[in-house]
Design an enzyme around this catalytic site. Structure first.
Site, PDB file in Angstrom:
ATOM      1  N   ASP A 153       7.119 -59.025 -77.568  1.00  0.00           N
ATOM      2  CA  ASP A 153       6.676 -60.017 -78.535  1.00  0.00           C
ATOM      3  C   ASP A 153       7.381 -59.726 -79.855  1.00  0.00           C
ATOM      4  OD1 ASP A 153       5.188 -61.996 -79.644  1.00  0.00           O
ATOM      5  OD2 ASP A 153       3.306 -60.861 -79.702  1.00  0.00           O
ATOM      6  N   ASP A 200       9.588 -66.701 -78.908  1.00  0.00           N
ATOM      7  CA  ASP A 200       9.532 -65.320 -79.398  1.00  0.00           C
ATOM      8  C   ASP A 200       8.865 -64.332 -78.442  1.00  0.00           C
ATOM      9  OD1 ASP A 200       6.960 -66.274 -79.644  1.00  0.00           O
ATOM     10  OD2 ASP A 200       6.591 -65.336 -81.569  1.00  0.00           O
ATOM     11  N   GLU A 201       8.678 -64.722 -77.187  1.00  0.00           N
ATOM     12  CA  GLU A 201       8.008 -63.839 -76.238  1.00  0.00           C
ATOM     13  C   GLU A 201       8.683 -63.881 -74.878  1.00  0.00           C
ATOM     14  OE1 GLU A 201       3.427 -64.751 -77.454  1.00  0.00           O
ATOM     15  OE2 GLU A 201       3.829 -64.200 -75.395  1.00  0.00           O
TER      16      GLU A 201
END
Length: 422
Positions: free
Chosen positions: A17, A150-151
């Site tokens: 993350d 973003d992960e």
DNA sequence: TCTGGGGTCCTAGGACCC
DNA sequence: TCTGGGGTCCTAGGACCC
């Protein structure tokens, strides 16, 4: 019969993350904002043209993309100057100290932290960094699943070094590779499955690593609130609370059959599994989209009759955007739908499934226009959306068409469907 | 000064078919 | 007077996630 080697790898799944991703990317461009409360969001209508303002006020200086880091703080827009309906996407850790968080209305954040700097979202920039950090990961560990910008999940199981220290060594390697290339930090959780890895990545934020094994379930996971489970949202949390279930451990103590009676067969069983740390989903490296949509919230609520022209123009634009998205990505779809939100925030949807999939804006507008006729348009509207679902690859549809020797679908033209939404 | 935009998945009822 | 049992597709709404 040969015995299994006693070194059989343990399943090791990582969840990675990025830390305050959007805000961190902005800080790469504007390092002078480091340590200050900065909020990303608000969207549209940003008098962000700092460069042109600077050229007026400081014409002695050559302002360009190359000296953004020299822009004086006074030139950054403050959240207090904002008027509009936007929400916050990310806030720096300094801004979070004030209680500002993502999904919060910008206006509310302005009250909590009026001096915060407000930057508009810059998706192109975030996408660029997203692709970069993902490319770095797949060079090291090829089994990666995208979970948004973003992960990601990463399967460490068969990656060289992926078993060392439970995954810590590989996690550290990836963190360092991303930081060296982009200057961005991330947090990683490594666990026997996605569910636990996702929770683990939150244990040590920012720039942390945490390793979770089956044995850690009771000590590390059970004390957490149910809401920490990915899949238990505000509604489920509230309902669990009415049964005096607040922590994952309390959830785990409940009878499986009882949970299934209270929460439905499928969700109840899943709740029970999740509380016991069970999850056998695999890391999926590929996925096909199910639907493509565009929606917009108006600056002011609009009325179907009184603001007919404005609404019609927005409707047309949404259809054009969806069509462009479909064409760019190479899809056609046959379920065409609309979504609208009334001034009281109630949402309704209508959709219609056609005989043939389409990707042309005029045809989409026609079908969506039919849907619009089936909703109540007396209330004022705050949002309108257009969606195309039941997607298939354009090339598959063309191939199938040839095989069936069907007459080609008639070309849709604007003049054929000139009728508007009423 | 309420509450973005883009998605996925599930449920549940009705139509329709065999 | 009492009414099967699947299966699939369509539609509307809602929970949830990033």
């Amino acid at each position: 019969m040969t015995a299994l080697p006693d070194t059989a790898p343990h399943r090791r799944i990582a969840h990675l993350d990025m830390d305050a991703f959007y805000a961190s990317v902005e800080l790469l461009r504007y390092p002078q904002l480091k340590g200050l409360p900065v909020v990303i969001g608000g969207g549209r209508r940003r008098e962000d043209d700092m460069l042109s303002r600077l050229r007026e006020v400081h014409p002695e200086h050559e302002w360009s993309e190359h000296n953004l880091h020299e822009i004086p703080l006074a030139f950054f827009p403050r959240i207090a100057a904002y008027t509009g309906r936007g929400v916050i996407t990310t806030a720096t850790y300094a801004a979070r100290q004030f209680g500002v968080g993502s999904a919060m209305g910008v206006m509310k954040a302005a009250k909590l932290c009026p001096d915060a700097i407000l930057l508009p979202v810059d998706f192109d920039q975030y996408r660029h960094y997203s692709q970069r950090f993902k490319a770095i990961i797949t060079e090291i560990a090829p089994l990666m699943e995208n979970r948004g910008v973003d992960e990601v999940y990463i399967d460490f199981t068969d990656v060289p070094g992926g078993q060392r220290e439970g995954g810590r060594v590989l996690a550290r390697l990836i963190q360092k590779a991303i930081f060296d290339d982009t200057g961005l930090t991330c947090s990683v959780g490594v666990a026997p499955n996605k569910l636990l890895a996702k929770m683990a990545s939150e244990f040590n934020k920012p720039n942390g690593i945490s390793i979770v094994t089956e044995n850690d379930l009771q000590s590390l996971v059970w004390p957490l609130p149910c809401r920490k489970v990915n899949g238990i949202g505000p509604k489920a949390e509230a309902k669990l609370a009415t049964h005096d279930i607040h922590t994952i451990g309390e959830l785990a103590q409940r009878d499986r059959v009882w949970l299934m009676q209270q929460f439905g067969k499928s969700y109840g069983a899943w709740l029970h599994d999740a509380a016991h740390g069970k999850d056998d989903r695999s890391v999926e490296t590929e996925s096909e989209p199910v639907s493509i949509s565009r929606e917009t919230t108006f600056e002011q609520d609009l009325h179907a009759v009184r603001n007919r022209e404005a609404l019609s123009a927005i409707f047309t634009r949404l259809c054009e955007q969806v069509a462009a998205d479909l064409q760019r990505k190479g899809y056609v779809g046959k379920t065409i739908g609309i979504k609208l939100r009334y001034d009281n925030f109630q949402s309704v949807t209508r959709d219609q499934t056609l005989d043939h999939p389409i990707n042309q804006s005029a045809a989409i507008r026609h079908a969506a226009g039919q849907c619009l006729k089936r909703v109540d348009l007396k209330r004022r509207l705050r949002l309108l959306g257009v969606r195309v679902g039941s997607l298939m690859k354009l090339e598959d549809w063309q191939a199938q068409n040839l095989r069936a020797e069907e007459a080609p679908t008639p070309p849709f033209t604007e003049s054929l469907f000139g009728d508007d939404y009423t």
